[in-house]
Enzyme design. Sequence first.
Site, mmCIF file in Angstrom:
data_model
loop_
_atom_site.group_PDB
_atom_site.id
_atom_site.type_symbol
_atom_site.label_atom_id
_atom_site.label_comp_id
_atom_site.label_asym_id
_atom_site.label_seq_id
_atom_site.Cartn_x
_atom_site.Cartn_y
_atom_site.Cartn_z
ATOM 1 N N GLY A 63 0.963 -2.131 4.134
ATOM 2 C CA GLY A 63 1.560 -0.805 4.028
ATOM 3 C C GLY A 63 2.752 -0.652 4.945
ATOM 4 O O GLY A 63 3.908 -0.708 4.518
ATOM 5 N N GLY A 77 -2.904 3.882 7.993
ATOM 6 C CA GLY A 77 -1.981 2.755 7.971
ATOM 7 C C GLY A 77 -1.474 2.503 9.386
ATOM 8 O O GLY A 77 -1.704 3.309 10.293
ATOM 9 N N GLY A 78 -0.817 1.381 9.571
ATOM 10 C CA GLY A 78 -0.141 1.101 10.836
ATOM 11 C C GLY A 78 -1.042 0.715 11.992
ATOM 12 O O GLY A 78 -0.631 0.790 13.147
ATOM 13 N N GLY A 98 -8.859 4.089 7.146
ATOM 14 C CA GLY A 98 -8.541 5.497 7.381
ATOM 15 C C GLY A 98 -7.060 5.743 7.606
ATOM 16 O O GLY A 98 -6.558 6.796 7.242
ATOM 17 N N SER A 137 0.827 -1.205 0.000
ATOM 18 C CA SER A 137 0.000 0.000 0.000
ATOM 19 C C SER A 137 0.861 1.253 0.000
ATOM 20 O O SER A 137 1.631 1.496 0.939
ATOM 21 C CB SER A 137 -0.917 0.008 1.223
ATOM 22 O OG SER A 137 -1.512 1.285 1.332
ATOM 23 N N MET A 181 -11.822 -5.670 4.999
ATOM 24 C CA MET A 181 -10.966 -4.767 5.793
ATOM 25 C C MET A 181 -10.690 -5.413 7.154
ATOM 26 O O MET A 181 -11.605 -5.802 7.871
ATOM 27 C CB MET A 181 -11.663 -3.418 6.004
ATOM 28 C CG MET A 181 -11.739 -2.523 4.783
ATOM 29 S SD MET A 181 -10.147 -2.167 3.995
ATOM 30 C CE MET A 181 -9.214 -1.410 5.333
ATOM 31 N N GLY A 198 -5.057 -4.300 5.998
ATOM 32 C CA GLY A 198 -4.933 -3.642 7.297
ATOM 33 C C GLY A 198 -4.249 -4.515 8.330
ATOM 34 O O GLY A 198 -4.724 -5.609 8.642
ATOM 35 N N GLY A 199 -3.092 -4.038 8.807
ATOM 36 C CA GLY A 199 -2.396 -4.747 9.882
ATOM 37 C C GLY A 199 -1.748 -6.053 9.466
ATOM 38 O O GLY A 199 -1.412 -6.884 10.325
#
Length: 250
Positions: free
Chosen positions: A210, A157-158, A155, A21, A150, A189-190
């Site tokens: 990401g 990253g991280g 909204g 990402s 998701m 995500g994650g």
Amino acid sequence: MAGSLQLKELKAGKEMLFSPSLLSADVLNMERHIESLEGEADWLHVDIMDGHFVPNLSYGPALVKALRARYPQTFLDVHIMVEPAEDFLDMFLASAPSLLTVHLEAAGHIHRTLQKIKDAGVFAGVSINPGTAAAPLIPVLHMADLVLVMSVNPGYGGQSFIAETLEKVGELRELRAERGLNYLIEIDGGVNANNIAAIHAAGCDVAVAGNAVFGKPEPSKAVREMRIALQRRQADGVKGKSSGEYAGRR
Ligand code: DX5
Ligand code: ZN
């Protein structure tokens, strides 16, 4: 471009596709970051945020257009977190993504939205937030080239991986088999080297990452390490274990 090709054909022979990402890339060195992934990443994931559907602003169609001009052969996996999704379709379709994924929650007319993407010759994806069940997708699953689950609230990253979202991956895998459908299942995500094996075991085909890629000094090495972690855990027999067991938090 989609044409008559099915998205699943792009996965042939690969156990997992990786889609780093760009949200976590260095914006002032994006070209260097992208080119450092040559030969390691399968797709490029581009997150578009509107400060309304999600509490953050990111990129717009100009970036997608520039990426397409600079990298004509790259698979651009564009995830739009914008509401109403319908109002943004023309500008993103004109930027020539390979895949355009919209949120079920942000589309008043999801059937029409997916049809419009497909009619433009672009692969069509539909995404659900962690708080949305898989069942409302059922009426449009036959139209989807990809379903994006998701695994964080979109909204930023991280964030930490929400392991319970893997249950929906299992449901989507079963629905696909029962109905003879072809969509790929992507998670976003994650994602990191600690949970990638559980993600694969749950049935994901594509992993977005990401921070776990661009947050590292050598992004290409980070992708390679995730592939190695996946192979190692598979060799250890992770497939038979519960999906939560390896769902490591950051
Ligand atoms: C979150 C975005 C993600 C994000 C993932 O809203 O859709 O694609 O960039 O970032 P990590 O892998 O850092 O959670
Ligand atoms: Zn995303």
